[in-house]
Design a protein around this motif. Sequence first.
Motif, PDB file in Angstrom:
ATOM      1  N   GLN A   3      84.365  62.682  36.726  1.00  0.00           N
ATOM      2  CA  GLN A   3      84.306  63.177  38.099  1.00  0.00           C
ATOM      3  C   GLN A   3      85.702  63.386  38.653  1.00  0.00           C
ATOM      4  OE1 GLN A   3      81.888  60.597  40.565  1.00  0.00           O
ATOM      5  NE2 GLN A   3      80.066  61.816  40.142  1.00  0.00           N
ATOM      6  N   LEU A   4      85.852  64.475  39.359  1.00  0.00           N
ATOM      7  CA  LEU A   4      87.047  64.734  40.160  1.00  0.00           C
ATOM      8  C   LEU A   4      86.546  65.061  41.552  1.00  0.00           C
ATOM      9  CD1 LEU A   4      89.193  66.970  37.781  1.00  0.00           C
ATOM     10  CD2 LEU A   4      89.778  64.680  38.573  1.00  0.00           C
ATOM     11  N   ALA A  23      90.259  62.148  43.654  1.00  0.00           N
ATOM     12  CA  ALA A  23      89.919  60.884  43.009  1.00  0.00           C
ATOM     13  C   ALA A  23      89.255  61.160  41.672  1.00  0.00           C
ATOM     14  CB  ALA A  23      88.991  60.074  43.909  1.00  0.00           C
ATOM     15  N   ALA A  24      89.797  60.578  40.614  1.00  0.00           N
ATOM     16  CA  ALA A  24      89.322  60.841  39.257  1.00  0.00           C
ATOM     17  C   ALA A  24      88.619  59.621  38.671  1.00  0.00           C
ATOM     18  CB  ALA A  24      90.494  61.241  38.369  1.00  0.00           C
ATOM     19  N   PHE A  29      93.017  58.523  32.986  1.00  0.00           N
ATOM     20  CA  PHE A  29      93.813  59.257  33.964  1.00  0.00           C
ATOM     21  C   PHE A  29      95.235  59.516  33.476  1.00  0.00           C
ATOM     22  CE2 PHE A  29      94.387  60.783  38.175  1.00  0.00           C
ATOM     23  CZ  PHE A  29      95.591  60.308  38.664  1.00  0.00           C
ATOM     24  N   GLU A  30      95.828  58.506  32.853  1.00  0.00           N
ATOM     25  CA  GLU A  30      97.239  58.604  32.458  1.00  0.00           C
ATOM     26  C   GLU A  30      97.486  59.567  31.296  1.00  0.00           C
ATOM     27  OE1 GLU A  30      96.514  54.768  34.519  1.00  0.00           O
ATOM     28  OE2 GLU A  30      95.560  55.864  32.875  1.00  0.00           O
ATOM     29  N   THR A  78      94.205  58.512  41.550  1.00  0.00           N
ATOM     30  CA  THR A  78      94.112  59.505  42.627  1.00  0.00           C
ATOM     31  C   THR A  78      95.414  60.294  42.725  1.00  0.00           C
ATOM     32  OG1 THR A  78      92.567  58.138  43.874  1.00  0.00           O
ATOM     33  CG2 THR A  78      93.725  59.841  45.100  1.00  0.00           C
ATOM     34  N   VAL A  79      95.255  61.582  42.921  1.00  0.00           N
ATOM     35  CA  VAL A  79      96.394  62.469  43.175  1.00  0.00           C
ATOM     36  C   VAL A  79      96.262  63.001  44.593  1.00  0.00           C
ATOM     37  CG1 VAL A  79      97.406  64.699  42.573  1.00  0.00           C
ATOM     38  CG2 VAL A  79      96.804  63.072  40.776  1.00  0.00           C
TER      39      VAL A  79
END
Length: 126
Positions: A3-4, A23-24, A29-30, A78-79
Amino acid sequence: EVQLQASGGGLVQAGGSLRLSCAASGFTFEDYAIGWFRQAPGKEREGVSSVSTSDGTTYYADSVKGRFTISSDNAKNTVYLQMNSLKPEDTAVYYCAASWGTIITGIRPENMYDYWGRGTLVTVSS
């Protein structure tokens, strides 16, 4: 499940600010670069900014350079996209996307992104 989730859009006057969040979940994520894209009415989707979640390298489209700031909070997966000095031409649906591999040399083309979130609408009034 991958999910994004993009959020933070809204209506703002020209010159104002908004902060978008992406929010991922469901992937490491990394291991991914995260990009923000936007699509204005009647126009093609365009890349706005991207960030490497491993080393923090960032890139911006010329149209937003100096006004937008992208950042990554790896503890929250989160970005963020801080958008200042907004202009009516920034009006668009904004999407975040994830592309495997964190060494980035620019905003990757859309077909290199593995996962996409639903957009969030940003409307800038004049």
